[in-house]
Structure formats: structure tokens, C-alpha cells
Motif scaffolding. Sequence first.
Motif, PDB file in Angstrom:
ATOM      1  N   ALA A  23       0.827  -1.205   0.000  1.00  0.00           N
ATOM      2  CA  ALA A  23       0.000   0.000   0.000  1.00  0.00           C
ATOM      3  C   ALA A  23       0.861   1.256   0.000  1.00  0.00           C
ATOM      4  O   ALA A  23       0.533   2.241  -0.673  1.00  0.00           O
ATOM      5  CB  ALA A  23      -0.929  -0.004   1.214  1.00  0.00           C
ATOM      6  N   LEU A  24       1.960   1.222   0.729  1.00  0.00           N
ATOM      7  CA  LEU A  24       2.852   2.377   0.759  1.00  0.00           C
ATOM      8  C   LEU A  24       3.474   2.630  -0.612  1.00  0.00           C
ATOM      9  O   LEU A  24       3.509   3.772  -1.086  1.00  0.00           O
ATOM     10  CB  LEU A  24       3.942   2.176   1.810  1.00  0.00           C
ATOM     11  N   VAL A  25       3.918   1.575  -1.258  1.00  0.00           N
ATOM     12  CA  VAL A  25       4.555   1.725  -2.576  1.00  0.00           C
ATOM     13  C   VAL A  25       3.542   2.203  -3.612  1.00  0.00           C
ATOM     14  O   VAL A  25       3.790   3.187  -4.332  1.00  0.00           O
ATOM     15  CB  VAL A  25       5.215   0.399  -3.014  1.00  0.00           C
ATOM     16  N   MET A  26       2.402   1.528  -3.706  1.00  0.00           N
ATOM     17  CA  MET A  26       1.406   1.904  -4.719  1.00  0.00           C
ATOM     18  C   MET A  26       0.819   3.291  -4.439  1.00  0.00           C
ATOM     19  O   MET A  26       0.593   4.074  -5.365  1.00  0.00           O
ATOM     20  CB  MET A  26       0.297   0.864  -4.789  1.00  0.00           C
ATOM     21  N   GLY A  27       0.555   3.582  -3.178  1.00  0.00           N
ATOM     22  CA  GLY A  27       0.037   4.904  -2.836  1.00  0.00           C
ATOM     23  C   GLY A  27       1.025   6.002  -3.169  1.00  0.00           C
ATOM     24  O   GLY A  27       0.657   7.059  -3.682  1.00  0.00           O
ATOM     25  N   SER A  28       2.292   5.749  -2.895  1.00  0.00           N
ATOM     26  CA  SER A  28       3.326   6.752  -3.195  1.00  0.00           C
ATOM     27  C   SER A  28       3.466   6.979  -4.696  1.00  0.00           C
ATOM     28  O   SER A  28       3.636   8.115  -5.141  1.00  0.00           O
ATOM     29  CB  SER A  28       4.663   6.312  -2.619  1.00  0.00           C
ATOM     30  N   VAL A  29       3.393   5.903  -5.459  1.00  0.00           N
ATOM     31  CA  VAL A  29       3.515   6.032  -6.918  1.00  0.00           C
ATOM     32  C   VAL A  29       2.349   6.833  -7.468  1.00  0.00           C
ATOM     33  O   VAL A  29       2.524   7.757  -8.270  1.00  0.00           O
ATOM     34  CB  VAL A  29       3.599   4.638  -7.582  1.00  0.00           C
ATOM     35  N   LYS A  34       3.678  12.377 -11.688  1.00  0.00           N
ATOM     36  CA  LYS A  34       3.933  11.539 -12.858  1.00  0.00           C
ATOM     37  C   LYS A  34       3.069  10.279 -12.831  1.00  0.00           C
ATOM     38  O   LYS A  34       2.493   9.884 -13.845  1.00  0.00           O
ATOM     39  CB  LYS A  34       5.414  11.171 -12.902  1.00  0.00           C
ATOM     40  N   GLY A  35       2.964   9.644 -11.667  1.00  0.00           N
ATOM     41  CA  GLY A  35       2.158   8.438 -11.541  1.00  0.00           C
ATOM     42  C   GLY A  35       0.674   8.708 -11.742  1.00  0.00           C
ATOM     43  O   GLY A  35      -0.034   7.921 -12.381  1.00  0.00           O
ATOM     44  N   ALA A  36       0.194   9.829 -11.199  1.00  0.00           N
ATOM     45  CA  ALA A  36      -1.217  10.181 -11.368  1.00  0.00           C
ATOM     46  C   ALA A  36      -1.532  10.484 -12.831  1.00  0.00           C
ATOM     47  O   ALA A  36      -2.586  10.077 -13.340  1.00  0.00           O
ATOM     48  CB  ALA A  36      -1.571  11.372 -10.485  1.00  0.00           C
ATOM     49  N   ASN A  37      -0.626  11.188 -13.505  1.00  0.00           N
ATOM     50  CA  ASN A  37      -0.844  11.478 -14.919  1.00  0.00           C
ATOM     51  C   ASN A  37      -0.829  10.198 -15.753  1.00  0.00           C
ATOM     52  O   ASN A  37      -1.636  10.051 -16.668  1.00  0.00           O
ATOM     53  CB  ASN A  37       0.219  12.447 -15.439  1.00  0.00           C
ATOM     54  N   TRP A  38       0.068   9.269 -15.447  1.00  0.00           N
ATOM     55  CA  TRP A  38       0.108   7.995 -16.159  1.00  0.00           C
ATOM     56  C   TRP A  38      -1.196   7.234 -15.964  1.00  0.00           C
ATOM     57  O   TRP A  38      -1.758   6.710 -16.921  1.00  0.00           O
ATOM     58  CB  TRP A  38       1.285   7.156 -15.662  1.00  0.00           C
ATOM     59  N   GLY A  62      -9.136  13.937  -7.439  1.00  0.00           N
ATOM     60  CA  GLY A  62      -9.088  13.274  -6.145  1.00  0.00           C
ATOM     61  C   GLY A  62      -8.183  12.069  -6.090  1.00  0.00           C
ATOM     62  O   GLY A  62      -7.989  11.479  -5.027  1.00  0.00           O
ATOM     63  N   LEU A  63      -7.604  11.685  -7.219  1.00  0.00           N
ATOM     64  CA  LEU A  63      -6.756  10.500  -7.266  1.00  0.00           C
ATOM     65  C   LEU A  63      -5.546  10.646  -6.359  1.00  0.00           C
ATOM     66  O   LEU A  63      -5.211   9.731  -5.607  1.00  0.00           O
ATOM     67  CB  LEU A  63      -6.300  10.222  -8.700  1.00  0.00           C
ATOM     68  N   ARG A  64      -4.908  11.779  -6.391  1.00  0.00           N
ATOM     69  CA  ARG A  64      -3.710  11.978  -5.578  1.00  0.00           C
ATOM     70  C   ARG A  64      -4.046  12.007  -4.092  1.00  0.00           C
ATOM     71  O   ARG A  64      -3.270  11.524  -3.269  1.00  0.00           O
ATOM     72  CB  ARG A  64      -3.001  13.252  -6.001  1.00  0.00           C
ATOM     73  N   VAL A  65      -5.214  12.521  -3.740  1.00  0.00           N
ATOM     74  CA  VAL A  65      -5.630  12.549  -2.336  1.00  0.00           C
ATOM     75  C   VAL A  65      -5.893  11.124  -1.848  1.00  0.00           C
ATOM     76  O   VAL A  65      -5.448  10.730  -0.762  1.00  0.00           O
ATOM     77  CB  VAL A  65      -6.884  13.432  -2.161  1.00  0.00           C
ATOM     78  N   ILE A  66      -6.611  10.355  -2.654  1.00  0.00           N
ATOM     79  CA  ILE A  66      -6.911   8.971  -2.290  1.00  0.00           C
ATOM     80  C   ILE A  66      -5.614   8.162  -2.190  1.00  0.00           C
ATOM     81  O   ILE A  66      -5.431   7.370  -1.260  1.00  0.00           O
ATOM     82  CB  ILE A  66      -7.882   8.347  -3.307  1.00  0.00           C
ATOM     83  N   ALA A  67      -4.705   8.370  -3.117  1.00  0.00           N
ATOM     84  CA  ALA A  67      -3.430   7.648  -3.097  1.00  0.00           C
ATOM     85  C   ALA A  67      -2.606   8.024  -1.871  1.00  0.00           C
ATOM     86  O   ALA A  67      -1.930   7.162  -1.282  1.00  0.00           O
ATOM     87  CB  ALA A  67      -2.650   7.937  -4.372  1.00  0.00           C
ATOM     88  N   THR A  68      -2.666   9.276  -1.455  1.00  0.00           N
ATOM     89  CA  THR A  68      -1.956   9.702  -0.255  1.00  0.00           C
ATOM     90  C   THR A  68      -2.528   9.018   0.980  1.00  0.00           C
ATOM     91  O   THR A  68      -1.780   8.574   1.859  1.00  0.00           O
ATOM     92  CB  THR A  68      -2.020  11.231  -0.109  1.00  0.00           C
ATOM     93  N   VAL A  69      -3.849   8.913   1.039  1.00  0.00           N
ATOM     94  CA  VAL A  69      -4.495   8.224   2.168  1.00  0.00           C
ATOM     95  C   VAL A  69      -4.079   6.754   2.197  1.00  0.00           C
ATOM     96  O   VAL A  69      -3.790   6.193   3.265  1.00  0.00           O
ATOM     97  CB  VAL A  69      -6.026   8.388   2.097  1.00  0.00           C
TER      98      VAL A  69
END
Length: 88
Positions: A23-29, A34-38, A62-69
Motif C-alpha cells: 500500500a505504501l509503494v502503490m500509494g506513493s507512486v 507523474k504516476g497520477a498522470n500515467w 481526487g486521485l492523488r488525495v486517495i493515493a496519499t491516504v
Amino acid sequence: MMPLSAQATHGGQVFLLIWGVGALVMGSVLASKKGANWFREVIASRLQGRSAQQIHAQGFGGLRVIATVVAVAGLIGIVAAVTLLTRG
């Protein structure tokens, strides 16, 4: 998940540790720009022919917010797993 792993054997704690790292790796990516744009490009390319849904998918902020959580939850899971493994 933490109350279940507190009562389980080491197998549950190891699972919590592996889940936390994933979860830490995927959330960070996905939290990175760059990861959110991909991810948005992949989703938008899958919606070929549906222009309204494609525009909505590209504009989803909201993708980056959800990924941060998710990344923070992974970090908490790692800390909890290490704590439980060192106690028992």
C-alpha cells in the motif's frame, strides 16, 4: 485489520506487513504527479469513444488525495506490524 492481526499468529502480522509495504509503494507512486498522470492516461485511453466519461476521467483530481491516504494507511500498517512482531 489491526485488531484481527493483534489476535492472530505471526502469519497475520506478516500479512499486515506485506500489505503495508504494498500500500505504501502503490500509494506513493499514484500520489506523485507523474504516476497520477500515467494512471489518468491509461483510464482515458480505455474510454475511447466515450468522450464525456473520458473528459471526466482526465479531470478527476481526487486521485492523488486517495493515493496519499492509501500510502499513509500502508505506513501505519507497517508500523503496527513491526510493533506486533517485536512484542510477540
